[in-house]
Enzyme design. Structure first.
Site, PDB file in Angstrom:
ATOM      1  N   ASP A 109       8.282  -2.359 -11.254  1.00  0.00           N
ATOM      2  CA  ASP A 109       8.889  -0.810 -11.776  1.00  0.00           C
ATOM      3  C   ASP A 109       9.706   0.061 -11.444  1.00  0.00           C
ATOM      4  O   ASP A 109      10.621  -0.981 -11.958  1.00  0.00           O
ATOM      5  CB  ASP A 109       7.595   0.239 -11.336  1.00  0.00           C
ATOM      6  N   HIS A 156      -0.567  -2.970 -14.758  1.00  0.00           N
ATOM      7  CA  HIS A 156       0.785  -2.384 -14.641  1.00  0.00           C
ATOM      8  C   HIS A 156       1.019  -2.453 -13.096  1.00  0.00           C
ATOM      9  O   HIS A 156       1.984  -3.241 -12.711  1.00  0.00           O
ATOM     10  CB  HIS A 156       0.989  -1.185 -14.960  1.00  0.00           C
TER      11      HIS A 156
END
Length: 318
Positions: free
Chosen positions: A108, A290
């Site tokens: 991320d 994610h």
């Protein structure tokens, strides 16, 4: 499930004008450093599944809570969270451990810092592994300005910049619920809703999907953000346009060997031209969302270790 007591005990290390809370394992493997860089709104503990596997494979594992997170410093000035400061912290860590370079792994926002490190300090990056967020090329206009044009003012990257303090306050008031709602997997496709996504999520009563982690694991993240608040970590977003300017003179091509791991259910878009900027990249897709290294820990570990083994073999032939 891995408890906080099984994670390395942290130490505070002074680097680059701040103190970083650093979790270290495998010191007996000195000389083979690998640095794991978390994303937002995460914590070094997000790498709990990777640390023992990397130590067993012979690596000296260094996992910082980056500035703004956990018990690391939280400077007051927004500009103290730009890409020069964030990458400077990682250079400072290498200097502390007396390493010229290391393998860096990012997830991320941590991926964005690792890409930036390879651009600003290429001599300090031996190889890089990034999860979820691919290399972001410099657009013609600064990133937030472009995002506002494309996605509108409620897009969270834009909102964080244009309405400073608003989202921070909501997240601070709803820390436990926000993180519980955010860390989900196997979520059904949802139609976009009006308003600012992150604020809506912090107020949502019943999130879709399944939890990514156990209650005790989630509690590590919740207690950390209840202590630190969210402003320091959100300030990373508030430097996107500044970073665009700071990277203007950097050579945009990353030559180091790189591994890019995507989650096929991740809402973050995959790059269509990654190899144009990272010519020595290998791409792997995993069937997850994610939170890749927490959703698919064994598959993530095997992907990373297999790639590292191949890179070591190549290096030994040269």
């Amino acid at each position: 499930m891995i408890s906080q007591s099984q994670f390395p005990t942290p130490t505070l290390i002074s680097v680059n004008g701040v103190e970083l809370e650093v979790f270290e394992a495998g010191r007996e493997n000195a000389g083979r450093p690998i640095v794991l860089c978390h994303g937002w709104p995460e914590h070094a503990f997000s790498w709990r599944h990777q640390v023992p596997a990397l130590v067993a494979a012979g690596y000296h594992v260094i996992v910082p809570n980056q500035r703004g997170y956990g018990n690391s410093s939280r400077p007051g000035a927004v500009t103290d969270y730009d890409i020069e400061h964030l990458t400077g912290d990682l250079v400072g860590l290498l200097d502390h451990y007396r390493y010229q370079d290391a393998t860096f792994v990012g997830h991320d926002w941590g991926s964005m810092v690792v890409w930036g490190l390879a651009l600003l300090h290429p001599g300090r990056v031996k190889r890089l592994i990034n999860l979820s967020v691919p290399y972001q090329e410099r657009w013609e206009k600064p990133w937030v300005e472009m995002m506002e044009t494309i996605f509108g003012g409620d897009f969270y990257f834009v909102h964080f910049n244009r309405q400073p303090g608003v989202a921070d306050a909501v997240l601070d008031q709803n820390t436990s619920r926000f993180l519980r709602n955010l860390y989900r997997k196997n979520q059904p496709p949802m139609a976009p809703e009006p308003g600012m996504m992150i604020i809506n999520l912090a107020r949502q009563e019943t999130p879709p999907g399944e939890p990514v982690m156990s209650d005790s694991e989630l509690a590590v993240f919740v207690s950390a953000f209840e202590a630190s608040g969210f402003t320091g970590s959100i300030n990373w977003y508030r430097n996107l346009d500044r970073n665009w300017h700071l990277l203007a003179d950097a050579n945009p091509i990353i030559q180091q060997p790189a591994l890019m791991i995507y989650g096929d259910q991740d809402p973050v878009a995959k790059s269509e031209n990654l190899s144009d900027f990272v010519p020595n990249v290998e791409v792997v897709n995993l069937d997850c969302g994610h939170w890749i290294q927490q959703e698919k820990p064994q598959e993530t570990n095997q992907t990373i270790l297999n790639w590292l083994e191949r890179q070591e073999a190549k290096a030994s032939l040269q």
